[in-house]
Design an enzyme around this catalytic site. Structure first.
Site, PDB file in Angstrom:
ATOM      1  CG  ASN A 276      -1.599   1.237   1.628  1.00 45.60           C
ATOM      2  OD1 ASN A 276      -1.759   2.165   0.429  1.00 45.60           O
ATOM      3  ND2 ASN A 276      -2.347   1.526   2.602  1.00 45.60           N
TER       4      ASN A 276
ATOM      5  CE  LYS B 233      -0.141   3.422   4.707  1.00 46.67           C
ATOM      6  NZ  LYS B 233      -0.306   3.749   6.339  1.00 46.67           N
TER       7      LYS B 233
ATOM      8  CG  HIS C 176      -5.793   1.456   5.126  1.00 46.70           C
ATOM      9  ND1 HIS C 176      -5.556   2.503   6.077  1.00 46.70           N
ATOM     10  CD2 HIS C 176      -4.817   0.719   4.875  1.00 46.70           C
ATOM     11  CE1 HIS C 176      -4.432   2.376   6.511  1.00 46.70           C
ATOM     12  NE2 HIS C 176      -3.982   1.152   5.790  1.00 46.70           N
TER      13      HIS C 176
ATOM     14  CD  GLU D  98      -3.258   5.408   6.718  1.00 44.75           C
ATOM     15  OE1 GLU D  98      -3.253   5.556   5.529  1.00 44.75           O
ATOM     16  OE2 GLU D  98      -2.168   4.883   7.415  1.00 44.75           O
TER      17      GLU D  98
ATOM     18  CD  GLU E  91      -3.576  -2.503   7.202  1.00 46.63           C
ATOM     19  OE1 GLU E  91      -2.234  -2.942   6.651  1.00 46.63           O
ATOM     20  OE2 GLU E  91      -3.999  -1.755   6.996  1.00 46.63           O
TER      21      GLU E  91
ATOM     22  N   GLY F 169       2.194   2.348  10.565  1.00 48.80           N
ATOM     23  CA  GLY F 169       2.972   3.277  10.409  1.00 48.80           C
ATOM     24  C   GLY F 169       3.772   3.739  11.575  1.00 48.80           C
TER      25      GLY F 169
ATOM     26  CB  SER G 279       5.086  -1.611  12.065  1.00 49.18           C
ATOM     27  OG  SER G 279       4.789  -0.194  12.238  1.00 49.18           O
TER      28      SER G 279
HETATM   29  C1  PEP Z   1      -0.880  -0.065   5.967  1.00 50.16           C
HETATM   30  O1  PEP Z   1      -1.093   1.077   5.815  1.00 50.16           O
HETATM   31  O2  PEP Z   1      -1.660  -0.711   5.394  1.00 50.16           O
HETATM   32  C2  PEP Z   1       0.004  -0.628   6.819  1.00 50.16           C
HETATM   33  C3  PEP Z   1       0.422  -1.753   6.969  1.00 50.16           C
HETATM   34  O3  PEP Z   1       1.392   0.441   6.980  1.00 50.16           O
HETATM   35  P1  PEP Z   1       2.686   0.250   7.738  1.00 50.16           P
HETATM   36  O4  PEP Z   1       3.285  -1.175   7.199  1.00 50.16           O
HETATM   37  O5  PEP Z   1       3.554   1.278   7.361  1.00 50.16           O
HETATM   38  O6  PEP Z   1       2.496   0.194   9.348  1.00 50.16           O
END
Ligand code: PEP
Length: 252
Positions: A8, A10, A93, A95, A165, A171, A210
């Site tokens: 992703n 973003k 997601h 976000e 997630e 992040g 992460s």
């Molecule tokens: C994401 O936004 O889907 C995600 C898993 O981000 P990160 O790997 O940066 O935590």
């Protein structure tokens, strides 16, 4: 069971970076047996589709609108994505839930639209930090699944890729432990089982939060962890290719 690594991107990259990153993934040495998906920003979808042509890498959007067309200023429909050669779409997601007020009902409508058009939906769920700290994580994820998926046709649910997630791990550099990931993935599979019975065994459940080469080996060990949805570590072809190689090795 399918093993999937999805990146992703973003709201990162410019056009040149997006094409270079896509080429790096598409042309990089990739272990067999892992499905690879990249999700660039909307404006670069077409260029990334071209960069990935013939490589087997599937290009995903990060969002879509549920209606095929209409007076929805600023939105992008599923037929438009399909027209560009996009094969998948991330939906729900955290976000988008947090900053754009995306509801479970909106998520459900998008999943239906994607299924109808033959695109692969990647449905995201996960609890926040306070919910984890107060031990409500199973209730929260269970409620998300029920609200977003409960009224959908079984065929739509059977066709999902689910991404767990934990919001506190996205992040932030914090990641769920392998045990926390596996127990939540097992819970999600059990809840999916209520909706679609034994077919839940065939729904890939990806971990996101992460995930990077230094922790993926552990995280991918769980029998119900079928790959990853990767943010930060997908913005560099080398680390994303490493994650693909780790998933291939662990899941072989
Ligand atoms: C994401 O936004 O889907 C995600 C898993 O981000 P990160 O790997 O940066 O935590």
């Amino acid at each position: 069971m399918r093993t999937i690594l999805a990146g992703n991107w973003k709201m990162h990259t410019d056009r040149a970076d997006a094409v270079a990153l896509a080429q790096g993934v598409a042309r990089g040495e990739r272990a067999a047996g892992v499905e690879v998906i990249v999700a660039p920003p909307f404006p670069y979808l077409e260029a990334v589709v071209a960069a990935c042509e013939g490589s087997g890498v599937v290009v995903a959007a990060q969002n879509c609108h549920a209606e095929p067309q209409g007076a929805y200023t600023g939105e992008v429909s599923v037929p438009m994505l399909k027209d560009l050669g996009v094969g998948a779409c991330i939906v729900g997601h955290s976000e988008r839930r947090q900053y754009f007020n995306e509801t479970d009902a909106a998520v459900a409508a998008k999943l239906e639209a994607l299924h109808g058009a033959g695109l692969q939906p990647i449905y995201c769920c996960g609890e926040g930090q306070a919910e984890r700290e107060t031990g409500r994580h199973f209730d929260v994820v269970g409620a998300q699944l029920k609200e977003a998926l409960g009224k959908l046709d079984r065929a739509v649910v059977r066709g999902l890729v689910v991404a767990y997630e934990p919001v506190w791990a996205i992040g932030t550099g914090l990641n769920a432990t392998a045990e926390q990931a596996q127990e939540m993935h097992a819970f999600i599979r059990k809840e999916l089982g209520r909706l679609i019975g034994d077919s839940a065994q065939d729904v890939p459940i990806l971990y996101g939060g992460s995930c990077k080469p230094s922790n993926a080996e552990d995280l991918f060990q769980g029998p119900d962890v079928n790959g990853g949805l990767i943010g930060g570590a997908s913005l560099e072809a080398g680390s994303f290719l490493q994650l693909i190689a780790i998933a291939a090795r662990v899941k072989a």
